[in-house]
Design an enzyme around this catalytic site. Structure first.
Site, short mmCIF file in Angstrom:
data_model
loop_
_atom_site.label_atom_id
_atom_site.label_comp_id
_atom_site.label_asym_id
_atom_site.label_seq_id
_atom_site.Cartn_x
_atom_site.Cartn_y
_atom_site.Cartn_z
N GLU A 85 0.83 -1.19 0.00
CA GLU A 85 0.00 0.00 0.00
C GLU A 85 0.87 1.24 0.00
O GLU A 85 1.94 1.25 0.59
CB GLU A 85 -0.84 -0.01 1.29
CG GLU A 85 -2.32 0.14 1.04
CD GLU A 85 -3.12 0.16 2.33
OE1 GLU A 85 -3.36 -0.92 2.89
OE2 GLU A 85 -3.50 1.25 2.77
N HIS A 107 -4.53 6.87 -0.36
CA HIS A 107 -3.85 5.59 -0.17
C HIS A 107 -4.32 4.61 -1.22
O HIS A 107 -5.33 4.83 -1.89
CB HIS A 107 -4.01 5.05 1.26
CG HIS A 107 -5.38 4.53 1.58
ND1 HIS A 107 -6.44 5.35 1.89
CD2 HIS A 107 -5.85 3.26 1.66
CE1 HIS A 107 -7.50 4.61 2.15
NE2 HIS A 107 -7.18 3.33 2.01
ZN LIG Z 1 -8.13 1.64 2.63
#
Ligand SMILES: [Zn+2]
Length: 125
Positions: free
Chosen positions: A18, A80
């Site tokens: 991420e 994100h």
């Molecule tokens: Zn998320």
């Protein structure tokens, strides 16, 4: 390159992990926003949980706040990526949303970015 393209690029490069960052710019009174800069936030989580969890370093956030003080820029929101997951807020994402801030979520797979969406929660009157 637009800020959306830069975020897409970062999400692609971070895959399968991420990525996360701050949107800097201006909030207009009519609810519109303008992003002029993005800042990548380092993920505090190392190793296994990294693909699915993100924990921003509060010290870094504090430094950015100090840096933009008096510059006319403000923190508009956060972005994100969701590796191999759709661009909708997870239960945890929804819980952490601060009213008024913009949250951009990027869905990214091995093939590249498939979706970018913005969310904002409004204060209840
Ligand atoms: Zn998320």
């Amino acid at each position: 390159m637009s800020w959306r393209q830069r975020i897409a690029e970062e999400a692609r490069q971070s895959y399968p992990h991420e990525c996360c960052g701050i949107l800097l710019g201006k909030n207009a009174p009519d609810g519109k926003f303008e992003v002029t800069e993005i800042r990548a936030l380092p993920n505090r989580i190392q190793g296994e949980g990294r693909g699915t969890h993100f924990e921003a370093d509060p010290l870094f956030l504090y430094q950015v706040e100090r840096e933009i003080e008096g510059s006319g820029l403000e923190i508009v929101g956060f972005y994100h990526s969701h590796p191999d997951y759709e661009a909708v807020p997870s239960r945890e994402d929804a819980k952490n949303m601060v009213p008024g801030l913009v949250y951009v979520i990027v869905s990214v797979t091995r093939e590249g970015v498939t979706d970018i969406r913005s969310y904002r929660r409004y204060k209840k009157n």
